[in-house]
Structures are given as C-alpha cells and as structure tokens.
Design a protein around this motif. Structure first.
Motif, short mmCIF file in Angstrom:
data_model
loop_
_atom_site.label_atom_id
_atom_site.label_comp_id
_atom_site.label_asym_id
_atom_site.label_seq_id
_atom_site.Cartn_x
_atom_site.Cartn_y
_atom_site.Cartn_z
N GLY A 145 8.24 -13.92 1.24
CA GLY A 145 7.41 -14.13 0.06
C GLY A 145 6.03 -13.54 0.17
N LYS A 146 5.85 -12.55 1.05
CA LYS A 146 4.52 -11.98 1.28
C LYS A 146 4.36 -10.61 0.64
CE LYS A 146 3.65 -14.34 5.68
NZ LYS A 146 3.30 -14.15 7.11
N HIS A 147 4.97 -9.60 1.25
CA HIS A 147 4.66 -8.22 0.89
C HIS A 147 5.45 -7.73 -0.33
CE1 HIS A 147 2.12 -7.78 4.40
NE2 HIS A 147 3.06 -8.39 5.09
N ARG A 148 6.77 -7.72 -0.24
CA ARG A 148 7.55 -7.18 -1.36
C ARG A 148 7.41 -8.05 -2.61
NH1 ARG A 148 12.61 -6.04 2.56
NH2 ARG A 148 11.47 -7.68 3.68
N ALA A 149 7.48 -9.36 -2.44
CA ALA A 149 7.24 -10.23 -3.59
C ALA A 149 5.80 -10.10 -4.06
CB ALA A 149 7.55 -11.68 -3.22
N GLU A 161 -5.24 -12.16 -4.81
CA GLU A 161 -4.02 -12.97 -4.80
C GLU A 161 -3.02 -12.42 -3.80
OE1 GLU A 161 -1.10 -14.93 -8.10
OE2 GLU A 161 -1.38 -12.76 -8.23
N TYR A 162 -2.87 -11.12 -3.75
CA TYR A 162 -1.96 -10.51 -2.78
C TYR A 162 -2.36 -10.92 -1.36
CZ TYR A 162 0.14 -6.99 0.25
OH TYR A 162 0.83 -6.38 1.27
N GLY A 163 -3.67 -10.86 -1.06
CA GLY A 163 -4.14 -11.19 0.28
C GLY A 163 -3.92 -12.63 0.66
N ARG A 164 -3.95 -13.56 -0.31
CA ARG A 164 -3.75 -14.97 0.01
C ARG A 164 -2.34 -15.22 0.55
NH1 ARG A 164 -6.71 -15.91 -4.79
NH2 ARG A 164 -4.80 -16.32 -5.97
N TYR A 165 -1.37 -14.47 0.09
CA TYR A 165 0.00 -14.66 0.54
C TYR A 165 0.35 -13.75 1.73
CZ TYR A 165 0.83 -17.45 -3.63
OH TYR A 165 0.78 -18.43 -4.59
N GLY A 183 -1.67 -12.53 3.96
CA GLY A 183 -2.43 -12.83 5.17
C GLY A 183 -3.30 -11.67 5.61
N GLU A 184 -2.74 -10.48 5.56
CA GLU A 184 -3.54 -9.29 5.85
C GLU A 184 -3.32 -8.32 4.71
OE1 GLU A 184 0.54 -8.49 7.10
OE2 GLU A 184 -0.85 -10.13 7.50
N LYS A 185 -4.26 -7.47 4.47
CA LYS A 185 -4.17 -6.55 3.35
C LYS A 185 -3.40 -5.31 3.76
CE LYS A 185 -7.85 -8.34 0.66
NZ LYS A 185 -8.06 -8.29 -0.75
N GLY A 186 -2.21 -5.14 3.21
CA GLY A 186 -1.44 -3.93 3.45
C GLY A 186 -1.97 -2.81 2.58
N GLU A 187 -2.60 -1.84 3.18
CA GLU A 187 -3.24 -0.78 2.40
C GLU A 187 -2.22 -0.03 1.54
OE1 GLU A 187 -6.40 -0.38 2.08
OE2 GLU A 187 -6.80 -2.01 3.48
N ALA A 188 -1.02 0.19 2.07
CA ALA A 188 -0.01 0.89 1.27
C ALA A 188 0.41 0.08 0.07
CB ALA A 188 1.21 1.22 2.15
N ASP A 189 0.53 -1.23 0.23
CA ASP A 189 0.89 -2.10 -0.90
C ASP A 189 -0.20 -2.09 -1.97
OD1 ASP A 189 3.27 -2.74 0.29
OD2 ASP A 189 2.59 -4.68 1.06
N LEU A 190 -1.45 -2.20 -1.54
CA LEU A 190 -2.54 -2.24 -2.51
C LEU A 190 -2.67 -0.91 -3.24
CD1 LEU A 190 -5.24 -4.17 -0.45
CD2 LEU A 190 -3.54 -5.07 -2.06
N GLU A 191 -2.47 0.19 -2.52
CA GLU A 191 -2.53 1.49 -3.18
C GLU A 191 -1.40 1.64 -4.20
OE1 GLU A 191 -2.51 6.27 -2.01
OE2 GLU A 191 -2.34 4.74 -0.45
N PHE A 192 -0.22 1.14 -3.85
CA PHE A 192 0.90 1.21 -4.78
C PHE A 192 0.59 0.41 -6.05
CE2 PHE A 192 4.86 -0.32 -6.60
CZ PHE A 192 5.65 0.82 -6.63
N ILE A 193 0.08 -0.80 -5.89
CA ILE A 193 -0.24 -1.63 -7.06
C ILE A 193 -1.27 -0.93 -7.94
CG2 ILE A 193 -1.31 -3.81 -7.79
CD1 ILE A 193 -0.15 -5.07 -5.22
N GLU A 194 -2.24 -0.29 -7.33
CA GLU A 194 -3.31 0.36 -8.10
C GLU A 194 -2.79 1.57 -8.88
OE1 GLU A 194 -7.73 2.37 -7.40
OE2 GLU A 194 -6.56 1.63 -5.69
N LEU A 195 -1.91 2.36 -8.28
CA LEU A 195 -1.50 3.62 -8.90
C LEU A 195 -0.21 3.52 -9.70
CD1 LEU A 195 -2.26 6.07 -5.94
CD2 LEU A 195 -3.73 5.49 -7.90
N PHE A 196 0.56 2.49 -9.50
CA PHE A 196 1.87 2.39 -10.15
C PHE A 196 1.70 2.19 -11.65
CE2 PHE A 196 5.92 -0.18 -10.79
CZ PHE A 196 6.74 0.95 -10.76
N SER A 197 2.28 3.09 -12.44
CA SER A 197 2.16 3.01 -13.89
C SER A 197 3.44 3.55 -14.53
CB SER A 197 0.93 3.81 -14.36
OG SER A 197 0.75 3.67 -15.76
N PRO A 198 4.52 2.78 -14.50
CA PRO A 198 5.80 3.27 -14.99
C PRO A 198 5.92 3.14 -16.50
CG PRO A 198 6.07 1.05 -14.22
CD PRO A 198 4.63 1.41 -13.96
#
Length: 243
Positions: free
Chosen positions: A141-145, A167-171, A173-188
C-alpha cells in the motif's frame, strides 16, 4: 433402677421449617458466546474519496472488515497474481467482487519504471462509479498504490503537487523520486462515460459525439509507451496456480 430418659416429643403437625429469606437456585451457567470475528483493517488502510479506499494486500483476518464496505471491485497493482484466499473471499460476496489485476512490477531505477498504460486503465476503472465502492491496493500500500492515488489527486481532483507529494510521502515513508516525477508528468487521455463519472471528479473534459455520451480528457498522452494486461477476476474465474 431409674427408667431411661424419655426422648423429646416432636409434633410433626406443628414443626416449623425455617427457610432462608432469599432462595438461591443453583443452575449451570450458559456457555460463553463465541467471540465475534475481529474487525481489523488492512495495512495502510485509508479512505481516498467517497467509496474509494486504499490499503496494502488484504489478509484473511481483514476480510470481515472489508465485507462491511460492500465493495464492488478491487484494483490490485502487483506483478504477482491474487492469492487463492482473496479470490475465494471475493467470489463469496453478494454480489461477487470483481478484481481488476494490473500486473505492475515494483519500480527499480533505472531499469523498471511506472507503466503508464496500466495506470491509465486503472484510472478509467475509478472513473466509472458502477465499480464503486472500490479498494485500491498493492502489496504494502505504499508505492504503486501511492502513485495511482497521486494521479487521482492531481489529474482527477485538481490537487496541487505539494499536497499530492505530501500524501504520497506519508504512506511511502521515503520519497521515491521516480514515482513523484511520474505523478507530475503523467497526463493521459482518459475515456469515460460521463453519466457514471464520480461526483468528486474536478477535471474539465470535452464531450465526444457517440453512443453513451462519453467524455475524454483533452490532454495528450505523455511518457514512455508500454503494454500491460488487465486481468479481471470474476466469481467463476479459477484461482491461478502457484509456481
């Protein structure tokens, strides 16, 4: 010789029997009732929006809690198949819970990235409230979710990046830079039927001519192309074999 003493005379007709003022009836105690099933939420459980929940992988001890949510579907983000106890429990519900399995592998930089096609398909499941209530879960329930929920916050609810990343960081625990970059740029480009769009949807979409009155996001798809299989498990789907 003296005669033996005469025993005392008992008048059976006038004898008094003293009863206690309170009568105690000795009966066996009824058996103790069986304790109710424990109501334990899954790891990292939380509400995302009305009828949208997130968690880690539900264990059998969590099934009693999840039954109370009256789920219609589950979005499972993992490269491993659902466990047989999960499939058995989901098929036993009324109506049976549909499991949308998106086999997303965990991100491992620089070799494995988030799959944009799988995330797009998962978002479109969430955009149809006929699938609600729905549980989003990965293994912990951390990274992919967290990435999927982050995309919901930014793309569908209009949250700013600061709140989304917090909110992502609260679950995670550490900030996955690849995950945060994906959230920022993803625009389907998301296609959905606006008649069944959830009330919390905050994005603007254009109407598309065609059956069902579909709506579509106007943004173009960005990011690396990929292919993913969406395995949907219904009640009559046999559990996958463990290898």
């Amino acid at each position: 010789m003296s005669s033996p003493p005469t025993p005392p005379h008992h008048d059976t007709h006038h004898s008094h029997v003293h009863h206690p003022t309170s009568c105690t009836t000795h009966t066996s105690a009824p058996p103790a009732p069986f304790p109710p099933s424990p109501i334990i939420p899954p790891l990292s459980f939380s509400m995302v929006a009305p009828n949208i929940y997130r968690s880690g992988y539900p264990l059998p001890i969590n099934h009693s809690f999840l039954t109370l949510l009256r789920l219609r579907s589950i979005i499972y983000l993992s490269d491993k198949p659902p466990l047989p106890p999960t499939l058995t429990w989901a098929s036993s519900q009324s109506p049976p819970i549909v499991i949308h399995h998106f086999p997303l592998p965990p991100v491992k930089e620089p070799f494995v990235e988030n799959d944009p096609v799988g995330m797009k398909n998962a978002l479109e499941v969430l955009l149809d409230k006929r699938n609600h209530p729905v549980l989003i879960h990965s293994n912990k329930g951390k990274h992919r979710a967290g990435v999927l929920v982050g995309c919901v916050r930014k793309l569908l609810m209009g949250w700013g990046l600061a709140a989304t990343f917090a909110e992502y960081g609260r679950y995670a625990g550490e900030k996955g830079e690849a995950d945060l970059e994906f959230i920022e740029l993803f625009s389907p480009a998301l296609t959905f039927d606006k008649r069944y769009a959830p009330e919390w949807l905050r994005v603007q979409y254009k109407e598309v001519e065609g059956p069902g009155g579909q709506g579509e996001r106007e943004e173009e798809f960005h990011g690396a192309q990929g292919h993913i299989c969406n395995d949907t498990y219904h009640a009559d789907t046999p559990p996958p074999m463990e290898i």
